[in-house]
Design a protein around this motif. Structure first.
Motif, PDB file in Angstrom:
ATOM      1  N   GLN A   3      35.249  39.449  21.970  1.00  0.00           N
ATOM      2  CA  GLN A   3      35.441  39.574  23.407  1.00  0.00           C
ATOM      3  C   GLN A   3      34.646  38.470  24.108  1.00  0.00           C
ATOM      4  N   CYS A   4      35.099  38.117  25.317  1.00  0.00           N
ATOM      5  CA  CYS A   4      34.441  37.037  26.069  1.00  0.00           C
ATOM      6  C   CYS A   4      34.174  37.496  27.492  1.00  0.00           C
ATOM      7  N   ILE A   5      32.945  37.302  27.930  1.00  0.00           N
ATOM      8  CA  ILE A   5      32.543  37.551  29.313  1.00  0.00           C
ATOM      9  C   ILE A   5      32.073  36.226  29.901  1.00  0.00           C
ATOM     10  N   HIS A   6      32.451  35.955  31.127  1.00  0.00           N
ATOM     11  CA  HIS A   6      32.103  34.685  31.769  1.00  0.00           C
ATOM     12  C   HIS A   6      30.795  34.822  32.544  1.00  0.00           C
ATOM     13  N   ASP A  84      21.561  38.615  29.894  1.00  0.00           N
ATOM     14  CA  ASP A  84      21.465  39.986  29.365  1.00  0.00           C
ATOM     15  C   ASP A  84      22.691  40.815  29.718  1.00  0.00           C
ATOM     16  N   VAL A  85      23.071  40.820  30.982  1.00  0.00           N
ATOM     17  CA  VAL A  85      24.197  41.652  31.434  1.00  0.00           C
ATOM     18  C   VAL A  85      25.508  41.214  30.792  1.00  0.00           C
ATOM     19  N   PRO A  86      25.867  39.921  30.801  1.00  0.00           N
ATOM     20  CA  PRO A  86      27.127  39.554  30.129  1.00  0.00           C
ATOM     21  C   PRO A  86      27.116  39.830  28.629  1.00  0.00           C
ATOM     22  N   ILE A  87      25.957  39.695  27.970  1.00  0.00           N
ATOM     23  CA  ILE A  87      25.892  40.021  26.537  1.00  0.00           C
ATOM     24  C   ILE A  87      26.147  41.510  26.328  1.00  0.00           C
TER      25      ILE A  87
END
Length: 512
Positions: A3-6, A84-87
């Motif tokens: 999964q990928c978060i920007h 931290d939050v996107p991870i």
């Protein structure tokens, strides 16, 4: 499943988008972060695990899987805890513990062990980058919302805990977007009023010209004559900051961690910076530095005033480092690991005594030896003198007769004249990259600096008799244009040239 978060981070004062990719693979537990992370990023493993557990979800160490975090692009150093939050979100998405669409959303935030979120630095830079990238929603810690919302055209969502963010993303409890901020410039209440400064007519006039045309100013005289008071009064007559200038100033102070009260309360710095570093300030602290270059005092004073009191007492390296920034209005700091260019569009105000002991120019006897005077003389080199437009002498005022001196114009009246001159410059340079007379290059003089015939002859005669350098000749023309603007004159007249010549550096006042 990957999964990928920007996300996004700042390097210097520039934002760089970062993709946080997470892959979960069967096997013994292992948590690996790749993509040039620094120590703070590597330690996010423990913060993320504890925060997820406190949010009533399954943390990484209980998934019995190999967790691989990739921060792309891999050739940019990743610094700080704001990933931290996107991870955490990418891990929860990959493990199908939560469901939402991450497209056109950016996430930043440092997690505490209990799942709460701490404020970050440089948020306004990230918001500006999000707008340019076409991002529709920017998720930031609640305490940074006001700052981010000052950038128009983007939806800013603030959250105080990881659980609150997840509830919003899954639609259980929608967090309303932060309303866009409004901006109005203010003058600091702590500035000195020029009406409180007795005498010093010439120095007061030089300060007004400096503020009107953004010309660098040097004040010389014995101690206690009002040099510092004049410098601290200048912010009260400068034109108010524009919104774009305020965004630039806020971005610099936010990413530097020198967040002022205005950022916390209003989301943006509303008054021009006034920086006054001590003369023992190191060269790196003045111009910027560090293993990864950070802004120095020159950049922290961007769009404001850099006041250098006891100017010759600064180190030679610090004084000479001002050469290029005063000319180019930016400073480039090169280190092994990075090279960053920082803006430095400042108004320099330098104050100095006439000798090291300070008694020269007063009724007291100077005790400086010729060696001391020579050392003092060499600290302010010719190239630095040549880059300071206005030189004003601030003589001693007899305390007994000070009360009898007539009161000069107040800062309010001076500010009106400066604002009118600034408006004339804005109209004159409307279709150019220039804002102030001091910025105008010599190639554009014929287009914008019209001299009357008498003024032209006077300037030519002065240049010949005073043996002016070409730079000094150009400086007099630009100062004359500012004086003409203060007089609301469409052309530069003879009186404007004569007044500008009064503020040339006098060798006998600088070198003793």
């Amino acid at each position: 499943m990957a999964q990928c978060i920007h996300s996004v981070q700042t390097i210097g004062i520039v934002a760089h988008p970062v993709d946080v990719e997470v892959d979960l693979a069967p096997g013994l537990f292992r948590f690996t972060i790749v993509g040039l992370p620094d120590k703070a990023v590597e330690e996010s493993r423990d913060r993320v695990g504890a925060a997820i557990a406190h949010s009533k979800l399954t943390p990484p160490h209980k998934k019995h899987a190999r967790v691989t975090i990739n921060l792309a692009p891999a050739d940019i150093k990743k610094e700080g805890p704001m990933f931290d939050v996107p991870i955490a979100l990418a891990f929860l998405l990959a493990g199908k513990q939560i469901r939402f669409d991450p497209a056109r959303r950016w996430f930043v935030g440092e997690l505490a062990l209990d799942g709460s979120v701490r404020a970050g630095k440089g948020i306004i830079i990230l918001a500006s980058a999000a707008k340019r990238a076409g991002i529709t929603e920017l998720y930031v810690p609640t305490t940074n919302c006001v700052e981010a919302a000052m950038v128009p055209g983007i939806s800013v969502i603030g959250f105080s805990t990881l659980g609150e963010l997840i509830d919003h993303l899954e639609g259980r409890h929608i967090i309303p977007a932060t309303p866009s901020g409004t901006f109005h410039s203010v003058t600091p209440a702590t500035v000195v009023d020029f009406a409180d400064i007795k005498g010093q007519v010439s120095a007061r006039r030089a300060a007004e010209i400096a503020a009107a045309g953004r010309h660098h100013l040097a004040l010389s005289g014995p101690p206690g004559t009002g040099k510092t008071m004049i410098a601290r009064a200048i912010p009260g007559i400068m034109p108010p900051m524009t919104f774009d200038e305020a965004l630039e100033v806020t971005a610099i102070h936010s990413v530097s961690g020198t967040a002022r009260e205005d950022i916390r309360s209003y989301g943006v710095i509303r008054s021009r910076p006034f920086r006054s570093p001590h003369h023992t300030t190191s060269h790196a602290a003045l111009v910027g530095g560090g293993t990864v270059p950070k802004p120095g005092e020159l950049t922290l004073a961007h769009h404001g005033i850099l006041f250098l009191d006891e100017f010759p007492e600064f180190s030679t390296a610090s004084i000479e480092a001002l050469r290029e920034p005063l000319e180019e209005r930016m400073v480039t700091v090169a280190r092994v690991k990075a090279t960053n260019t920082f803006p430095a569009h400042i108004l320099l105000v330098a104050a100095m005594n006439l000798c090291p002991c300070g008694r020269r120019g007063s009724h007291e006897v100077c005790t400086c030896s010729p060696r001391d005077l020579m050392r003092y003389q060499r600290k302010v080199s010719g190239p630095i003198v040549d880059r300071i437009d206005l030189w004003a002498n601030v003589p001693r005022v007899d305390a007994a007769s000070a009360t009898a001196l007539p009161a000069g114009d107040s800062s309010e009246r001076m500010k009106e004249r400066v604002a009118r001159a600034a408006l004339m410059q804005r109209d004159r340079y409307a279709h150019t990259p220039y804002l102030w007379n001091s910025e105008l290059p010599a190639a554009k003089f014929d287009m914008f600096l019209a001299l009357s015939d008498v003024a032209s002859r006077t300037l030519a005669t002065a240049a010949s008799q005073l043996h002016m350098s070409l730079r000094a000749f150009h400086r007099v023309k630009k100062i004359s244009r500012t004086i003409a603007d203060l007089d609301a004159s469409p052309s530069i007249e003879n009186a404007h040239i004569l007044e500008a010549l009064q503020f040339r550096p006098r060798v006998q006042e600088i070198h003793h």
